[in-house]
Design a protein around this motif. Structure first.
Motif, mmCIF file in Angstrom:
data_model
loop_
_atom_site.group_PDB
_atom_site.id
_atom_site.type_symbol
_atom_site.label_atom_id
_atom_site.label_comp_id
_atom_site.label_asym_id
_atom_site.label_seq_id
_atom_site.Cartn_x
_atom_site.Cartn_y
_atom_site.Cartn_z
ATOM 1 N N HIS A 106 0.897 4.695 0.864
ATOM 2 C CA HIS A 106 0.297 5.527 2.402
ATOM 3 C C HIS A 106 0.585 7.018 2.152
ATOM 4 C CE1 HIS A 106 -0.860 5.716 6.474
ATOM 5 N NE2 HIS A 106 -0.581 7.633 6.361
ATOM 6 N N GLY A 107 -1.038 7.950 1.405
ATOM 7 C CA GLY A 107 -0.884 8.516 1.687
ATOM 8 C C GLY A 107 -0.878 8.716 0.286
ATOM 9 N N HIS A 167 0.800 -1.149 -0.052
ATOM 10 C CA HIS A 167 -0.239 0.306 -0.398
ATOM 11 C C HIS A 167 0.952 1.646 -0.016
ATOM 12 C CE1 HIS A 167 -2.918 3.077 1.414
ATOM 13 N NE2 HIS A 167 -2.516 3.188 2.307
ATOM 14 N N HIS A 215 -6.961 6.954 10.080
ATOM 15 C CA HIS A 215 -6.483 6.642 8.898
ATOM 16 C C HIS A 215 -7.306 6.515 7.477
ATOM 17 C CE1 HIS A 215 -3.304 6.971 5.639
ATOM 18 N NE2 HIS A 215 -3.300 5.214 5.165
ATOM 19 N N HIS A 251 -7.540 5.980 3.285
ATOM 20 C CA HIS A 251 -6.815 6.330 2.130
ATOM 21 C C HIS A 251 -7.665 6.664 0.736
ATOM 22 C CE1 HIS A 251 -5.411 1.604 2.442
ATOM 23 N NE2 HIS A 251 -4.658 2.421 3.727
HETATM 24 CU CU CU Z 1 -2.975 4.040 3.976
#
Ligand code: CU
Ligand code: C2O
Ligand code: CU
Length: 425
Positions: free
Chosen positions: A75-76, A73, A355, A357
């Motif tokens: 992230h961000g 993944h 968090h 996605h």
């Molecule tokens: Cu993420």
């Protein structure tokens, strides 16, 4: 202090930088004299750094050479669903998968890590984490410290046995060793000039409270990129998965000085000012204005909480553990929404981070009070203390499909504290 190696593309095909990264076991001496068995990207405990540019796509093919499933993944990252590393889209041992990252977002300090269903906590703990840095032309034009003076620093914790092997216990974790780029309290020789450090908390469940022994840090960027203006900070607080870019000007300290970066738990790393150097970099008074927030038309409530009534703790979002076959929220593309994120673990005082996605959000308030300096800018992860409610505002732009949101204390998400939204037309 080791600086993670930057990877060069294996090839460039029609404007796409192509990389190959094996996911593989390795033995790395994290503690002096003891090799530690870890799970790595390309044999590095802090995976190779990818440096991407806005507007220039990247494709990375990962090959899983572990004996457990994995996936990746970003992230961000603002990426199409098929490249998001959905928990159920795993790479079986021996298999490969390619991820396409369009990099149609502004410069930011992102990271890539494992996200395989129920395994993410263990896989990330054993080393499946690395930096993915996006730069854009406008940011480059600001003249911030760059090149070798732009250094990512991954902070995390770990627990070792007497043979130097990593111990993975979920409950309660007792991870008292702090690693900075994979080393215990390393020293980093620096020149007497400005540096940009990209700080990431990649610990599964921890908060870092960072200070520089009385000196200030200049905070210039958060999760999603540059702040509107630099902010002098005496302390930076990072919950699991949060990032902060800071500038430290070592020219304010004579050659021979030492500056220690501390967490509340103790020293994390030491900067040794070893030489003079010229410095044409600058930190302008204005970095990048944040765009006005479009008005929100939908409001949602998100509750994070553990069910501790059974033999094993079960993580809940809005009363339910994660079910990959259930869509929790349907979101209309193009809509701006306000999410009220609450940590309902008051009784046992369990902290969480939240968090989302796909999109960066902005923090509106915490328990009705103004956001803290750690909430500033474009965010994808926030710390939520027990009992606290944080309101965030987010616009869902072009991508359709199913994306998760979760607590980023990875032992919590692996136990179910995760849910998913489907972005629809
Ligand atoms: Cu993420
Ligand atoms: Cu760091 Cu689901 O992400
Ligand atoms: Cu949590």
């Amino acid at each position: 202090m080791p600086v993670p190696r930057e990877l060069s593309p294996t090839t460039t095909r029609s404007g796409v930088d192509v990389y190959r990264i094996p996911i593989q076991p390795a033995d790395i001496a994290l503690l002096a004299g003891h090799p530690t068995r870890v799970r790595t990207y390309a044999g590095q405990f802090v995976g190779p750094t990818i440096r991407a540019r806005t507007g220039r796509p990247v494709r990375i093919t990962f090959t899983n050479q572990l004996d457990v499933p994995s996936n990746v993944h970003l992230h961000g990252g603002h990426v199409p669903q098929r490249s998001d590393g959905h928990p159920m889209e795993t790479i079986a041992p021996g298999q490969s998968r390619s991820y396409d990252y369009p990099n149609n977002q502004q410069g930011a300090t992102l990271w890539y890590h494992d996200h395989a269903h129920h395994l993410e906590a263990e896989n990330v703990y054993f080393g499946l984490h690395g930096f993915y840095l996006i730069e854009d032309d406008a940011e480059r034009g600001l003249g911030l410290p760059s090149g070798r003076y732009d250094v990512p620093i991954m902070l995390r914790d770990a627990q070792f046995d007497t043979n130097g092997e990593l111990i993975y216990t979920e409950h309660p974790p007792d991870r008292t060793t702090i690693l900075a780029n994979g080393e215990v309290t390393p020293h980093f020789p620096v020149a007497a000039r400005k540096y940009r450090f990209r700080l990431l908390n990649s610990a599964n469940e921890r908060i870092f409270r960072l200070t520089l022994g009385g000196a200030d840090l200049t905070h210039i960027a958060s999760d999603g990129g540059l702040l509107p203006a630099p902010v002098r900070r005496s302390e930076i607080v990072l919950g699991s998965a949060e990032r902060a870019d800071v500038v430290i000007d070592f020219s304010e300290h004579p050659v021979g000085s030492q500056l220690v970066l501390y967490d509340v738990s103790g020293p994390v790393l030491r900067f040794d000012v070893t030489r003079e150097a010229s410095d044409t970099s600058q930190v302008p008074d204005t970095l990048r204005p944040l765009p006005a927030l479009p008005p929100a038309t939908v409001e949602r409530d998100i509750s994070m909480k553990f069910d501790l009534s059974g033999a094993n703790p079960v993580g809940l979002v809005n009363g339910q553990p994660y079910d990959p076959n259930r869509v929790d929220f349907r979101v209309k593309r193009g809509t701006t929404e306000i999410w009220r994120v609450k940590n309902d673990d008051v009784e046992f005082g369990i902290p969480h981070t939240f968090h989302m996605h796909l999109e960066q959000f902005r923090v509106l308030d915490r328990d009705g009070a103004p956001p803290t300096p750690d909430d500033a800018g474009r965010k994808d992860t926030i710390f939520v203390a027990p009992g606290e409610t944080v309101r965030v505002q987010v616009t869902f732009t072009e991508y359709l499909g199913t994306y998760v949101y979760h607590c980023h204390y990875l032992e919590h998400s692996a136990k179910g504290m995760m849910a998913q939204m489907k972005i629809v037309e």
